[in-house]
Design an enzyme around this catalytic site. Sequence first.
Site, PDB file in Angstrom:
ATOM      1  N   GLU A  11       0.826  -1.207   0.000  1.00 17.23           N
ATOM      2  CA  GLU A  11       0.000   0.000   0.000  1.00 17.23           C
ATOM      3  C   GLU A  11       0.860   1.257   0.000  1.00 17.23           C
ATOM      4  OE1 GLU A  11      -1.909  -1.219   3.532  1.00 17.23           O
ATOM      5  OE2 GLU A  11      -0.645   0.021   4.790  1.00 17.23           O
ATOM      6  N   CYS A  56       3.456   8.302   1.150  1.00 17.96           N
ATOM      7  CA  CYS A  56       4.058   7.282   2.008  1.00 17.96           C
ATOM      8  C   CYS A  56       4.093   5.974   1.220  1.00 17.96           C
ATOM      9  CB  CYS A  56       3.187   7.161   3.250  1.00 17.96           C
ATOM     10  SG  CYS A  56       3.614   5.804   4.317  1.00 17.96           S
ATOM     11  N   CYS A 109       7.409  -5.746  15.207  1.00 21.77           N
ATOM     12  CA  CYS A 109       7.118  -4.794  16.277  1.00 21.77           C
ATOM     13  C   CYS A 109       5.692  -5.049  16.760  1.00 21.77           C
ATOM     14  CB  CYS A 109       7.275  -3.350  15.791  1.00 21.77           C
ATOM     15  SG  CYS A 109       8.925  -3.028  15.161  1.00 21.77           S
TER      16      CYS A 109
END
Length: 354
Positions: free
Chosen positions: A97, A110, A121
């Site tokens: 994405e 982004c 994480c």
Amino acid sequence: MSRKPELLGLDSDERSDALTAALAGWGEPSFRVRQIEEWVFAHRARDFAEMTNLPQALRERLDEAFSLTPLEAVYVARSEDGTIKHLWALDDGERVESVLIPTRERLTLCISSQAGCALGCRFCATGDFGFRRQLRAAEIVAQYRDSWRVAKEELGRSVSNVVFMGMGEPLANLDAVIRSLTVLHSDFGLGARRITVSTVGLVPGIRELARRPEQFELAVSLHAPAHDLRLELMPIEKRYPLPELFDALRQYQAKKNRRISLEYTLIDGVNDDPGLASVLADQVYGLTCFVNLIPFNPIPSRPEWRASPGRRIKEFSARLTERGVANAVRTPRGRDIAAACGQLRLAEEADAPA
Ligand code: SAH
Ligand code: SF4
């Protein structure tokens, strides 16, 4: 699988050599190289058929010999706040994405550097997902090219900034990421200071970036200023513990003389104690940095974790300011379309019929 050379993934010498050789073989004049590059980089063409000043037969030959790595948008989500998120299908069906985030002065894109992520994480939806595969440089750059086209058409604006904060850990895919940085900077003409690489803290990658001549921006996901807490949140702390990470950051800064961004996601009752802000201030002593405080974006696998309440975030921020650490609270964008790291893909998989 043998793949056609991807023009977006070659550096300028490789590209020029490959095109020159192909054109010569077809008896075409060498000035066509410039024409093709202009289509690819100035017009952001994603199909050779768009190259209307080239003879039809040449366009067909180019299409047989080279790839422009067009991505297929399998899902587009538009937020009330103007954020546009794309889920792209790659040629083998993997999905990544990217998110367009408009503000008054900037249009930030982004992008993803890997399909999934191996680093696990605990607060990250991409981490939950696990690692699928590395992206090729062309696939990273193609997210920019295809998003740029959408932005031009829908918003009438160009992408001004690129951040590597989508899926994946850019410094765990170092060769492809460095190649993509070069193409974005040298061929698409994005200023190095308008490109930010965000890393979980892979020390060898940070040292390699420090050796590069360009002034790319570096952001480091910190999320905890002390070993035990960071280890609970981020398994990478075991391999590259904080002292080693900060050593690399100091070395980076000595070389580049640039401010480094530190990302700190505030999770209610987990890492938002104002005392930790003081520890953070001690930790960054002597480093010129800017701390971005980001309210945690809840993920399905951690229903017990919430974003810190606003007053707690203010307190944390005020403590950093008191201690002379520059910081800002970042408002999350595109919450209504799950625009945080890896979330759309997870939502889509959950919705898919079994
Ligand atoms: N792998 C890189 C870049 C991708 S993640 C890195 O870790 O830096 C981009 C940013 O989103 C990182 O700062 C990451 O810590 C943060 N992030 C991940 N999940 C989040 C969540 N649920 N809420 C808020 N920030 C998150
Ligand atoms: Fe990977 Fe970054 Fe998510 Fe950690 S925060 S799991 S490094 S994408």
